[in-house]
Design a protein around this motif. Structure first.
Motif, PDB file in Angstrom:
ATOM      1  N   MET A  57       0.895  -1.317   0.062  1.00  0.00           N
ATOM      2  CA  MET A  57       0.016   0.015   0.050  1.00  0.00           C
ATOM      3  C   MET A  57       0.977   1.205  -0.139  1.00  0.00           C
ATOM      4  SD  MET A  57      -2.892   1.005   2.932  1.00  0.00           S
ATOM      5  CE  MET A  57      -1.773   1.184   4.231  1.00  0.00           C
ATOM      6  N   PRO A 111      -4.787   3.653  -3.881  1.00  0.00           N
ATOM      7  CA  PRO A 111      -6.181   3.365  -3.134  1.00  0.00           C
ATOM      8  C   PRO A 111      -6.628   1.956  -3.485  1.00  0.00           C
ATOM      9  CG  PRO A 111      -6.476   4.607  -5.000  1.00  0.00           C
ATOM     10  CD  PRO A 111      -5.040   4.596  -5.027  1.00  0.00           C
ATOM     11  N   ALA A 121      -4.551  -0.132  -0.798  1.00  0.00           N
ATOM     12  CA  ALA A 121      -5.271   0.327   0.261  1.00  0.00           C
ATOM     13  C   ALA A 121      -6.605  -0.472   0.612  1.00  0.00           C
ATOM     14  CB  ALA A 121      -5.458   1.913   0.509  1.00  0.00           C
ATOM     15  N   SER A 122      -7.352  -0.359  -0.284  1.00  0.00           N
ATOM     16  CA  SER A 122      -8.772  -1.012  -0.049  1.00  0.00           C
ATOM     17  C   SER A 122      -8.682  -2.775   0.095  1.00  0.00           C
ATOM     18  CB  SER A 122      -9.711  -0.711  -1.248  1.00  0.00           C
ATOM     19  OG  SER A 122      -9.208  -1.278  -2.233  1.00  0.00           O
ATOM     20  N   GLY A 166     -11.042   2.460   5.358  1.00  0.00           N
ATOM     21  CA  GLY A 166     -10.208   2.371   4.308  1.00  0.00           C
ATOM     22  C   GLY A 166     -10.821   1.629   3.080  1.00  0.00           C
ATOM     23  N   GLY A 214     -11.158   3.616  -0.093  1.00  0.00           N
ATOM     24  CA  GLY A 214     -10.394   3.293  -1.230  1.00  0.00           C
ATOM     25  C   GLY A 214     -11.094   3.050  -2.472  1.00  0.00           C
TER      26      GLY A 214
END
Length: 94
Positions: free
Chosen positions: A27, A50, A53-54, A81, A85
């Motif tokens: 990430m 993103p 991150a998700s 998140g 994300g």
């Protein structure tokens, strides 16, 4: 729960934790793509970070929910998140 089920559950949680750790590193590494895109062109589609991150937050949420005993603070801390994300990925691709 049988002893074998406990061992399988512990192994699953350990693997999930290591996957989450690797995704956490990814990430932050994907910020490199975002930085390069910012420097190269304002029209650059910035969705890798993103997305990472998700996915990372999804894994940590699952980790917190499936761990015995449950680690609800970890799970709840990562839900935003996932939401933000995914929203960011969608907005970058539209």
């Amino acid at each position: 729960m049988s002893n074998n089920e406990v061992k399988n559950s512990d192994k699953f949680i350990t693997i999930l934790g290591w996957i989450g750790t690797a995704l956490s590193v990814a990430m932050y590494v994907f910020y490199i793509d975002t930085i390069q895109g910012n420097l190269a062109s304002p029209e650059h589609d910035r969705f890798l970070q993103p997305l990472a991150a998700s996915v990372n937050c999804t894994v940590w949420t699952c980790y917190g929910l499936f761990k015995t005993p449950r680690d609800l603070p970890i799970a709840f801390a990562n839900v935003p998140g996932i939401i933000f994300g995914v929203a960011t990925v969608i907005s970058a691709l539209v």
